[in-house]
Design a protein around this motif. Structure first.
Motif, PDB file in Angstrom:
ATOM      1  N   UNK A   1      -4.726 -22.198   0.162  1.00  0.00           N
ATOM      2  CA  UNK A   1      -4.045 -21.536   1.278  1.00  0.00           C
ATOM      3  C   UNK A   1      -2.797 -20.813   0.790  1.00  0.00           C
ATOM      4  N   UNK A   2      -2.507 -19.673   1.434  1.00  0.00           N
ATOM      5  CA  UNK A   2      -1.264 -18.936   1.233  1.00  0.00           C
ATOM      6  C   UNK A   2      -0.690 -18.574   2.598  1.00  0.00           C
ATOM      7  N   UNK A   3       0.621 -18.406   2.634  1.00  0.00           N
ATOM      8  CA  UNK A   3       1.292 -17.971   3.856  1.00  0.00           C
ATOM      9  C   UNK A   3       2.064 -16.693   3.577  1.00  0.00           C
ATOM     10  N   UNK A   4       1.725 -15.632   4.313  1.00  0.00           N
ATOM     11  CA  UNK A   4       2.486 -14.396   4.224  1.00  0.00           C
ATOM     12  C   UNK A   4       1.770 -13.155   3.757  1.00  0.00           C
ATOM     13  N   UNK A   5       0.535 -13.228   3.231  1.00  0.00           N
ATOM     14  CA  UNK A   5      -0.107 -11.993   2.782  1.00  0.00           C
ATOM     15  C   UNK A   5      -0.362 -11.007   3.918  1.00  0.00           C
ATOM     16  N   UNK A   6      -0.189  -9.726   3.613  1.00  0.00           N
ATOM     17  CA  UNK A   6      -0.614  -8.681   4.537  1.00  0.00           C
ATOM     18  C   UNK A   6      -2.120  -8.515   4.422  1.00  0.00           C
ATOM     19  N   UNK A   7      -2.711  -7.886   5.429  1.00  0.00           N
ATOM     20  CA  UNK A   7      -4.168  -7.717   5.447  1.00  0.00           C
ATOM     21  C   UNK A   7      -4.546  -6.428   4.731  1.00  0.00           C
ATOM     22  N   UNK A   8      -5.423  -6.549   3.735  1.00  0.00           N
ATOM     23  CA  UNK A   8      -5.957  -5.380   3.037  1.00  0.00           C
ATOM     24  C   UNK A   8      -7.454  -5.596   2.825  1.00  0.00           C
ATOM     25  N   UNK A   9      -8.239  -4.521   2.756  1.00  0.00           N
ATOM     26  CA  UNK A   9      -9.689  -4.680   2.572  1.00  0.00           C
ATOM     27  C   UNK A   9     -10.054  -5.427   1.299  1.00  0.00           C
TER      28      UNK A   9
ATOM     29  N   UNK B   1       2.484  -7.805  -4.700  1.00  0.00           N
ATOM     30  CA  UNK B   1       2.768  -7.754  -3.270  1.00  0.00           C
ATOM     31  C   UNK B   1       2.395  -6.396  -2.680  1.00  0.00           C
ATOM     32  N   UNK B   2       2.227  -6.377  -1.359  1.00  0.00           N
ATOM     33  CA  UNK B   2       1.939  -5.148  -0.629  1.00  0.00           C
ATOM     34  C   UNK B   2       3.038  -4.934   0.412  1.00  0.00           C
ATOM     35  N   UNK B   3       3.264  -3.665   0.756  1.00  0.00           N
ATOM     36  CA  UNK B   3       4.389  -3.329   1.617  1.00  0.00           C
ATOM     37  C   UNK B   3       3.966  -2.616   2.904  1.00  0.00           C
ATOM     38  N   UNK B   4       2.679  -2.443   3.101  1.00  0.00           N
ATOM     39  CA  UNK B   4       2.192  -1.749   4.282  1.00  0.00           C
ATOM     40  C   UNK B   4       1.329  -0.561   3.873  1.00  0.00           C
ATOM     41  N   UNK B   5       0.430  -0.188   4.764  1.00  0.00           N
ATOM     42  CA  UNK B   5      -0.562   0.840   4.418  1.00  0.00           C
ATOM     43  C   UNK B   5       0.072   2.172   4.048  1.00  0.00           C
ATOM     44  N   UNK B   6       1.089   2.599   4.786  1.00  0.00           N
ATOM     45  CA  UNK B   6       1.684   3.910   4.514  1.00  0.00           C
ATOM     46  C   UNK B   6       2.332   3.944   3.141  1.00  0.00           C
ATOM     47  N   UNK B   7       3.112   2.928   2.821  1.00  0.00           N
ATOM     48  CA  UNK B   7       3.795   2.879   1.536  1.00  0.00           C
ATOM     49  C   UNK B   7       2.799   2.688   0.390  1.00  0.00           C
ATOM     50  N   UNK B   8       1.873   1.755   0.550  1.00  0.00           N
ATOM     51  CA  UNK B   8       0.954   1.425  -0.541  1.00  0.00           C
ATOM     52  C   UNK B   8       0.010   2.577  -0.870  1.00  0.00           C
TER      53      UNK B   8
ATOM     54  N   UNK C   1       0.666   5.869  -0.490  1.00  0.00           N
ATOM     55  CA  UNK C   1       1.346   7.136  -0.778  1.00  0.00           C
ATOM     56  C   UNK C   1       1.303   7.426  -2.274  1.00  0.00           C
ATOM     57  N   UNK C   2       0.517   8.401  -2.650  1.00  0.00           N
ATOM     58  CA  UNK C   2       0.324   8.710  -4.074  1.00  0.00           C
ATOM     59  C   UNK C   2       1.519   9.430  -4.684  1.00  0.00           C
ATOM     60  N   UNK C   3       2.468   9.852  -3.893  1.00  0.00           N
ATOM     61  CA  UNK C   3       3.651  10.540  -4.422  1.00  0.00           C
ATOM     62  C   UNK C   3       4.646   9.566  -5.033  1.00  0.00           C
ATOM     63  N   UNK C   4       4.554   8.297  -4.701  1.00  0.00           N
ATOM     64  CA  UNK C   4       5.589   7.339  -5.065  1.00  0.00           C
ATOM     65  C   UNK C   4       5.421   6.846  -6.502  1.00  0.00           C
ATOM     66  N   UNK C   5       6.539   6.767  -7.193  1.00  0.00           N
ATOM     67  CA  UNK C   5       6.568   6.289  -8.574  1.00  0.00           C
ATOM     68  C   UNK C   5       6.996   4.821  -8.572  1.00  0.00           C
ATOM     69  N   UNK C   6       6.016   3.937  -8.576  1.00  0.00           N
ATOM     70  CA  UNK C   6       6.301   2.509  -8.500  1.00  0.00           C
ATOM     71  C   UNK C   6       6.396   1.896  -9.896  1.00  0.00           C
ATOM     72  N   UNK C   7       7.322   0.972 -10.045  1.00  0.00           N
ATOM     73  CA  UNK C   7       7.427   0.198 -11.280  1.00  0.00           C
ATOM     74  C   UNK C   7       7.416  -1.273 -10.909  1.00  0.00           C
ATOM     75  N   UNK C   8       6.424  -2.004 -11.389  1.00  0.00           N
ATOM     76  CA  UNK C   8       6.275  -3.407 -11.009  1.00  0.00           C
ATOM     77  C   UNK C   8       7.256  -4.296 -11.774  1.00  0.00           C
ATOM     78  N   UNK C   9       7.833  -5.253 -11.056  1.00  0.00           N
ATOM     79  CA  UNK C   9       8.730  -6.247 -11.650  1.00  0.00           C
ATOM     80  C   UNK C   9       8.280  -7.629 -11.182  1.00  0.00           C
ATOM     81  N   UNK C  10       8.813  -8.667 -11.825  1.00  0.00           N
ATOM     82  CA  UNK C  10       8.356 -10.019 -11.527  1.00  0.00           C
ATOM     83  C   UNK C  10       9.046 -10.655 -10.327  1.00  0.00           C
TER      84      UNK C  10
END
Length: 249
Positions: free
Chosen positions: A87-95, A141-148, A150-159
């Motif tokens: 079990x986990x608590x807090x995930x957003x829903x994604x396909x 983590x996920x931040x919502x459909x619009x943000x996730x 958006x192909x224009x965004x330059x994301x850098x993953x951190x821990x």
């Protein structure tokens, strides 16, 4: 004599079935997640925070044994996919997550996402203002459909989010995005002098989820009924109020 033999045989079968049922019932509900105060907190006294306080009340009512393990978000999802956590608590829903997670009807309080920059940075008023700027995001983590999406965004993953804020303060990255309550808490703790931009990205509903590969999946309806009862008798509201939140309808 024949009746007695039949009764003894029936009793033996019933005892055997009961034994199998006990063996099939998992002993401990394995809950995994990253430390994200004030939602998920791991301390010497046990797991707490908004999400885990709600869960602790639910398992207390159900009489279930539970264990909490602090693991990075990406690792937690992998454990759920492999059936090594329940079990986990807090995930957003994604396909893609729905392939290995069962989303219960238990919806947790949503949290807006905030953007943290140096004080002299250009303002952030919408997703359009993020284009061309490097953004620190938490790995897994996920931040919502619009943000996730958006192909224009330059994301850098951190821990973790603390590292994200420190990278912004050192000028290694332009923006850090984090759940507002957690980001504000870290900002106060670190004293980094960053600016929280006034525009917030509306939070999507986080859920309580069970691993499809978990034997506890058969108990999902019981868990959902318990959370419904917590809402009806006020326990849900009282826990939320401890964290300065109001219960929704």
């Amino acid at each position: 004599m024949r009746v007695r033999r039949h009764c003894c045989l029936l009793l033996s079968v019933l005892l055997l079935l009961a034994s199998w049922a006990l063996q099939a019932q998992p002993a401990v509900l394995r809950v995994v997640g990253s430390a994200d105060p004030p939602f998920r907190i791991f301390a010497e006294g046990g797991a707490t925070g908004l999400y885990y306080d709600l869960m602790n009340e639910a398992v207390r009512r159900l009489g279930w044994r539970v264990s909490y393990a602090e693991v990075p978000s990406a690792r937690a999802f992998k454990l759920m996919e492999q059936g090594e956590a329940d079990l986990m608590l807090g995930p957003l829903r994604t396909p893609e997550r729905e392939l290995f997670l069962s989303y219960t009807r238990v919806v947790l309080p949503s949290e807006d996402k905030a953007f943290y920059t140096r004080p002299d940075a250009a303002p952030v008023r919408s997703l359009d203002d993020l284009g061309g700027r490097s953004i620190a995001v938490h790995r897994g983590k996920r931040y919502g459909r619009a943000f996730d999406a958006d192909t224009r965004l330059q994301r850098q993953e951190v821990n973790d989010y603390r590292a994200a804020l420190e990278m912004v303060a050192r000028g290694r990255i332009d923006i850090a995005v984090a759940p507002e309550r957690e980001g504000d808490l870290l900002l106060r703790e670190t004293g980094l002098g960053l600016l929280k931009q006034p525009w917030l990205l509306a939070g999507e509903p986080p859920y309580v989820v069970l691993a499809r590969a978990s034997p506890w999946l058969a108990r999902q309806a019981e868990l959902e009924r318990t959370f419904v009862a917590m809402r009806e008798d006020g326990a849900w509201r009282r826990i939320l109020e401890r964290y300065g939140l109001r219960a929704g309808p």
